[in-house]
Design a protein around this motif. Structure first.
Motif, PDB file in Angstrom:
ATOM      1  N   PRO A  78     -25.825  36.454  -4.514  1.00 25.45           N
ATOM      2  CA  PRO A  78     -26.916  35.478  -3.632  1.00 25.45           C
ATOM      3  C   PRO A  78     -26.590  33.950  -4.023  1.00 25.45           C
ATOM      4  O   PRO A  78     -27.102  33.445  -3.491  1.00 25.45           O
ATOM      5  N   ARG A  79     -25.824  33.720  -5.130  1.00 25.22           N
ATOM      6  CA  ARG A  79     -25.755  32.428  -5.695  1.00 25.22           C
ATOM      7  C   ARG A  79     -24.447  31.716  -5.212  1.00 25.22           C
ATOM      8  O   ARG A  79     -23.818  30.786  -5.209  1.00 25.22           O
ATOM      9  N   GLY A  80     -23.783  32.329  -4.261  1.00 26.56           N
ATOM     10  CA  GLY A  80     -22.418  32.014  -3.570  1.00 26.56           C
ATOM     11  C   GLY A  80     -20.998  32.511  -4.060  1.00 26.56           C
ATOM     12  O   GLY A  80     -19.951  31.974  -3.650  1.00 26.56           O
ATOM     13  N   VAL A  81     -21.086  33.432  -4.866  1.00 26.03           N
ATOM     14  CA  VAL A  81     -19.831  34.009  -5.683  1.00 26.03           C
ATOM     15  C   VAL A  81     -19.505  35.313  -4.973  1.00 26.03           C
ATOM     16  O   VAL A  81     -20.183  36.276  -5.068  1.00 26.03           O
ATOM     17  N   SER A  82     -18.099  35.352  -4.062  1.00 20.76           N
ATOM     18  CA  SER A  82     -18.001  36.584  -3.766  1.00 20.76           C
ATOM     19  C   SER A  82     -17.026  37.412  -4.827  1.00 20.76           C
ATOM     20  O   SER A  82     -16.405  36.561  -5.403  1.00 20.76           O
ATOM     21  N   VAL A  83     -17.344  38.759  -4.765  1.00 19.42           N
ATOM     22  CA  VAL A  83     -16.369  39.409  -5.812  1.00 19.42           C
ATOM     23  C   VAL A  83     -15.585  40.547  -5.082  1.00 19.42           C
ATOM     24  O   VAL A  83     -16.392  41.335  -4.002  1.00 19.42           O
ATOM     25  N   VAL A  84     -14.453  40.629  -5.379  1.00 17.73           N
ATOM     26  CA  VAL A  84     -13.590  41.513  -4.423  1.00 17.73           C
ATOM     27  C   VAL A  84     -12.771  42.435  -5.680  1.00 17.73           C
ATOM     28  O   VAL A  84     -12.282  41.815  -6.483  1.00 17.73           O
TER      29      VAL A  84
END
Length: 161
Positions: free
Chosen positions: A49-55
């Motif tokens: 929600p703070r703008g970090v994408s996790v893959v």
């Protein structure tokens, strides 16, 4: 471009709007990954929600490791309610390009201008085996630093796996 357990093909371009990107090489069968998968999911829920994408990317040979098959990945993602994209790298080209050597192997990038720059490549925390013994969440600290406009700590302890 890699296929995700969500049935969609994902590419780096999909994450260009992110403030930061965590690419973490994982799989289903590795005891190190199994021990930290909840923590990876927690990071995705905390920082997404703070703008970090996790893959998460599985680059294992599914012939040698049937537990890492695409169907098994779908089951794991559903069972664990993964809050991140879980992709398969059947050719292992992406893992080789990153220089990933184990699982879990996290690579944290900041978005700078139109590109991602590697800022952290180290362990998730200081107790892979026992979440109750964690005293330092290095990866979370690095993610927070990037979001605050600071560089992560220069000391980065390699991951185990």
């Amino acid at each position: 471009s890699l296929m995700g357990v969500d049935g969609k093909v994902h590419s780096l371009e999909d994450y260009r709007g992110s403030k930061a990107l965590l690419v973490i090489f994982i799989c289903n069968h590795c005891p190190y990954v199994i021990a930290v998968q909840d923590r990876i999911n927690q990071l995705a829920r905390e920082f997404g929600p703070r703008g970090v994408s996790v893959v998460g990317i599985n680059s294992n040979d599914t012939t040698k490791y049937p537990a890492d098959s695409f169907e098994a990945m779908k089951e794991r993602a559903a069972d664990q309610d993964f809050a991140f994209d879980y992709l398969i790298d059947e050719s292992q080209e992406v893992a080789r390009a990153y220089g990933a050597v184990c699982t879990p192997d996290p690579f944290l990038f900041s978005r700078e201008g139109g590109r991602f720059v590697l800022r952290y490549h180290g362990r998730i925390d200081d107790s892979w085996k026992d979440p109750s013994a964690v005293k330092q969440r290095e990866l979370a600290e690095a993610m927070g630093a990037l979001l605050a406009g600071r560089a992560p700590s220069g000391e980065q302890v390699p991951t185990m796996g």
